[in-house]
Design an enzyme around this catalytic site. Structure first.
Site, PDB file in Angstrom:
ATOM      1  N   GLN A 225     -10.275  -0.847  -8.710  1.00 14.13           N
ATOM      2  CA  GLN A 225     -11.506  -1.265  -8.042  1.00 14.13           C
ATOM      3  C   GLN A 225     -12.711  -1.088  -8.968  1.00 14.13           C
ATOM      4  OE1 GLN A 225     -10.716   1.681  -5.140  1.00 14.13           O
ATOM      5  NE2 GLN A 225      -9.993   0.243  -3.590  1.00 14.13           N
TER       6      GLN A 225
ATOM      7  N   ALA B 186     -13.469  -2.555  -1.455  1.00 13.97           N
ATOM      8  CA  ALA B 186     -13.892  -2.871  -0.086  1.00 13.97           C
ATOM      9  C   ALA B 186     -13.789  -1.688   0.867  1.00 13.97           C
ATOM     10  CB  ALA B 186     -13.051  -4.033   0.449  1.00 13.97           C
TER      11      ALA B 186
ATOM     12  N   LYS C 115     -24.660  -4.444  -6.939  1.00 14.79           N
ATOM     13  CA  LYS C 115     -23.694  -5.495  -7.264  1.00 14.79           C
ATOM     14  C   LYS C 115     -23.655  -5.777  -8.760  1.00 14.79           C
ATOM     15  CE  LYS C 115     -22.629 -10.377  -6.360  1.00 14.79           C
ATOM     16  NZ  LYS C 115     -22.600 -10.739  -7.807  1.00 14.79           N
TER      17      LYS C 115
ATOM     18  N   LYS D 126       0.854  -1.185   0.000  1.00 15.80           N
ATOM     19  CA  LYS D 126       0.000   0.000   0.000  1.00 15.80           C
ATOM     20  C   LYS D 126       0.898   1.246   0.000  1.00 15.80           C
ATOM     21  CE  LYS D 126      -4.253  -1.599   2.222  1.00 15.80           C
ATOM     22  NZ  LYS D 126      -4.053  -3.028   1.949  1.00 15.80           N
TER      23      LYS D 126
ATOM     24  N   ASP E 226      -1.181  -1.648  -4.251  1.00 12.96           N
ATOM     25  CA  ASP E 226      -2.592  -1.722  -3.865  1.00 12.96           C
ATOM     26  C   ASP E 226      -3.267  -0.363  -4.039  1.00 12.96           C
ATOM     27  OD1 ASP E 226      -2.725  -4.391  -3.194  1.00 12.96           O
ATOM     28  OD2 ASP E 226      -2.213  -4.070  -1.100  1.00 12.96           O
ATOM     29  N   MET E 227      -4.580  -0.424  -4.248  1.00  9.12           N
ATOM     30  CA  MET E 227      -5.382   0.797  -4.282  1.00  9.12           C
ATOM     31  C   MET E 227      -6.109   0.925  -2.951  1.00  9.12           C
ATOM     32  SD  MET E 227      -6.096   3.451  -6.105  1.00  9.12           S
ATOM     33  CE  MET E 227      -5.672   3.041  -7.814  1.00  9.12           C
TER      34      MET E 227
ATOM     35  N   ARG F 212      -4.630  -5.750 -11.421  1.00  6.10           N
ATOM     36  CA  ARG F 212      -5.408  -6.680 -10.592  1.00  6.10           C
ATOM     37  C   ARG F 212      -6.769  -6.043 -10.355  1.00  6.10           C
ATOM     38  NH1 ARG F 212      -2.365  -7.435  -5.904  1.00  6.10           N
ATOM     39  NH2 ARG F 212      -3.693  -6.257  -4.481  1.00  6.10           N
TER      40      ARG F 212
ATOM     41  N   ARG G 130     -13.052  -5.151   6.623  1.00  4.76           N
ATOM     42  CA  ARG G 130     -13.367  -5.007   5.197  1.00  4.76           C
ATOM     43  C   ARG G 130     -13.620  -6.366   4.557  1.00  4.76           C
ATOM     44  NH1 ARG G 130      -9.231  -0.909   5.490  1.00  4.76           N
ATOM     45  NH2 ARG G 130      -7.698  -2.282   4.509  1.00  4.76           N
TER      46      ARG G 130
END
Length: 310
Positions: free
Chosen positions: A161, A187, A199, A98, A132-133, A182, A291
């Site tokens: 995301q 989350a 969703k 991160k 990571d985001m 990725r 999360r």
């Protein structure tokens, strides 16, 4: 948004709840479903077990939003040691970091240099470094960091995301780089004007992102898709799309969390798919754990069972 998901995401920021949870034995037992332990040694043992099943791993040391330079420096040292341990044990493994672990909140320039150091260490080890985001307040700075890394290192991937409304435009802006992406659903607690609350919309966006990365122009530029989902229906849609587009089984990979749908992970691996399990470890597990519960509130039943049995 599901009311329980909203509650869990809000709870992930609650200091009192964190103190209570981290001191409860039954909670620690429940956390074991999602992580093999708090130490790197435990994570590496689990990595070896996954490798023997034909499954690769991605390792991440939990913790975010560091405020002290010495802490960020320690994270850099830790991950360099992780890469050495991976090579020494001959593991099929990579690491994911991160930006706020590497000092983004303290000094963006320092974060950039720390990330570049890890990207080079990963390159020497023959692996990819994943960025990571985090929440949307960091999206622009994380995209800028990734673009900066790609100026010198092609072995760096980025998490995007699918639940964010802006993600299609973000992915399009990265396509000239032939990016390794990725894809995850997302989350963090985000308002409806920023994130799809439905969703079906998130799933449709996820599928669109995969199709975009699988397009002939994208593949010609070296784009790569890692599919971060445990959703069986979505996996079916992705498999059908890959077949229609002529995407080979080894031309993409699935990323799933440690302890979630292990049977499905092994089924996909036995079917010839690339599968990676994300193994998290460390003492700062509470926000991350909340999360994970929010992603699938039904996991609360597991916690309840642990409470009454422990």
């Amino acid at each position: 948004m599901n009311p329980m998901r909203t509650l869990l995401l809000a709870g992930s920021h609650n200091a009192w709840l964190q103190r209570q949870a981290t001191n409860r034995r039954f909670v620690k037992l429940a956390v074991r479903r999602f992580m093999p332990g708090e130490t790197l040694d435990e994570a590496l043992v689990a990595a070896g077990e996954q490798n023997r099943l034909g499954i690769g791993v991605t390792l991440t040391h939990l913790g975010e939003n560091l405020r002290d330079k010495s802490e960020a420096d320690a994270v850099l040292t830790h991950y360099r040691g992780v890469l050495d341990r991976i090579r020494g044990a001959n593991l099929i493994a990579e690491v994911s970091v991160k930006p706020t672990q590497l000092g983004l909140d303290i000094d963006p320039a320092m974060c950039t240099e720390h990330t570049r150091t890890l990207a080079e260490a990963a390159r020497v080890h023959g692996s990819r470094l994943w960025i990571d985001m985090e929440g949307t307040s960091y999206t622009d700075s994380t995209l800028a960091l990734y673009r900066k890394m790609r100026e010198t290192h092609t072995n760096v991937g980025l998490c995007l995301q699918a639940y964010l409304r802006r993600t299609r435009a973000d992915l399009e802006s990265l396509m000239p780089l032939g990016p390794a992406i990725r894809i995850v659903k997302g989350a963090y607690a985000e308002p409806a004007e920023l994130a799809f609350p439905d969703k079906r919309e998130v799933d449709d966006n996820f599928l669109w992102m995969a199709e975009r990365l699988w397009s002939k122009p994208a593949r010609a530029q070296g784009a790569w898709a890692t599919l971060g989902t445990h959703d069986g229906l979505l996996v079916g849609r992705l498999e059908s799309t890959a077949l229609q587009l002529g995407i080979g089984a080894k031309d993409y990979e699935y990323a799933m969390l440690y302890g979630i749908q292990r049977g499905e992970q092994q089924r996909l691996a036995k079917a010839g798919r690339n599968v990676r399990v994300l193994i998290s470890y460390g003492v700062h597990w509470f926000p991350w754990y909340m999360r994970r519960l929010a992603e699938r509130p039904a996991n609360l039943l597991f916690v309840a069972k642990s409470m009454f049995s422990g």
